[in-house]
Design an enzyme around this catalytic site. Sequence first.
Site, short mmCIF file in Angstrom:
data_model
loop_
_atom_site.label_atom_id
_atom_site.label_comp_id
_atom_site.label_asym_id
_atom_site.label_seq_id
_atom_site.Cartn_x
_atom_site.Cartn_y
_atom_site.Cartn_z
N LYS A 93 -58.02 -91.15 0.67
CA LYS A 93 -58.50 -89.90 1.24
C LYS A 93 -57.40 -89.21 2.06
O LYS A 93 -57.26 -87.98 2.02
CB LYS A 93 -59.73 -90.15 2.11
N ALA A 151 -73.14 -82.03 -5.13
CA ALA A 151 -74.33 -81.54 -4.42
C ALA A 151 -75.57 -82.39 -4.64
O ALA A 151 -76.54 -82.25 -3.90
CB ALA A 151 -74.61 -80.09 -4.83
#
Length: 325
Positions: free
Chosen positions: A127, A13
């Site tokens: 990914k 975050a």
Amino acid sequence: MPGELPLVLVLGATGHTGQSIVNGLQESKGFRIAALVRPSSASKVVTEELRASGVEIRLGDLGTDDHSKLKQLFAGVDIFISAVIATALQDQKAAFLAAKDAGVKRVIPCDFATPGEKGVRELHDEKLEIREYVKSLGLGYTFIDVGWWMQLQLPLPERSRSLMKPLTYIIYGAGNDKSLLTDLDHIGTYVARIVADPRTLNKSVIVWEDELTQLQAHELGERLSGEGESLRDKRVYVTEEQLNEQLEHGRAAFARDPTNWDVSMQFTMSQYMHSIHILEENTLANAKRLGYLDARELYPDIPRHTLEDFAKEFYSREEPATVYD
């Protein structure tokens, strides 16, 4: 409890993408938000700012905490969004396993880049491997890519002190390839809509705000910066052959020392430039071919934001290169 807003836990975050996601979730007013932060970062200014904005801080470390501890960190979480740095991609596996056992309904792995096929970019392949791991767990998921940041697409003006400035004058190939672009600050707006939308569960979504060629982006920058002729003279063209040479040198250097961060980043960037500008993978047509849903079609009410809109604000800043820091 019945009537409560869904709880979203965000990992990463405090990074560029993570901050945009938290901001978008807050602005939507549709979620409770928590951030997973390492204990060593608990007292950092950015963590205090998150706490002061109403974000719940949960302290944990994916690299050292055992499964039982991680599962506790996911207590009550409905949606988990990961926006980790590239070197922490594999750490996500422990988080996803804990999320599954804690009953999390939907997870969003760290993608947030350009679409493409397997076998072109090693980072992208990692990914894609994480995506398969998520599927193997039986978790609800959404995979989100966002194209290339608008912040990285424009040539920097003379006044910029960024060491990255020379790289912004490079044009790969003839410069006529199209590329999907999104303002970093708007990623969170789309993410907030996507994770609340049942249509996107177990789907891939491409977020984009504009689609332009390199030449169009440079022409915009030259016109709106007020440094037209000067910036035009700074253009550096890198041919496909030259980029292929960079890739080969980068691959050899990385093989000799895969722990060298600078070498790894240079090799990764060369692979991404090849994907985007030579193979032309970062296009809407290619994303749809790969099965992505189009965020612009899903949410036509979100106001259009073009690279020209962004550039006007970008060149008004004293130092536009903040994302390079």
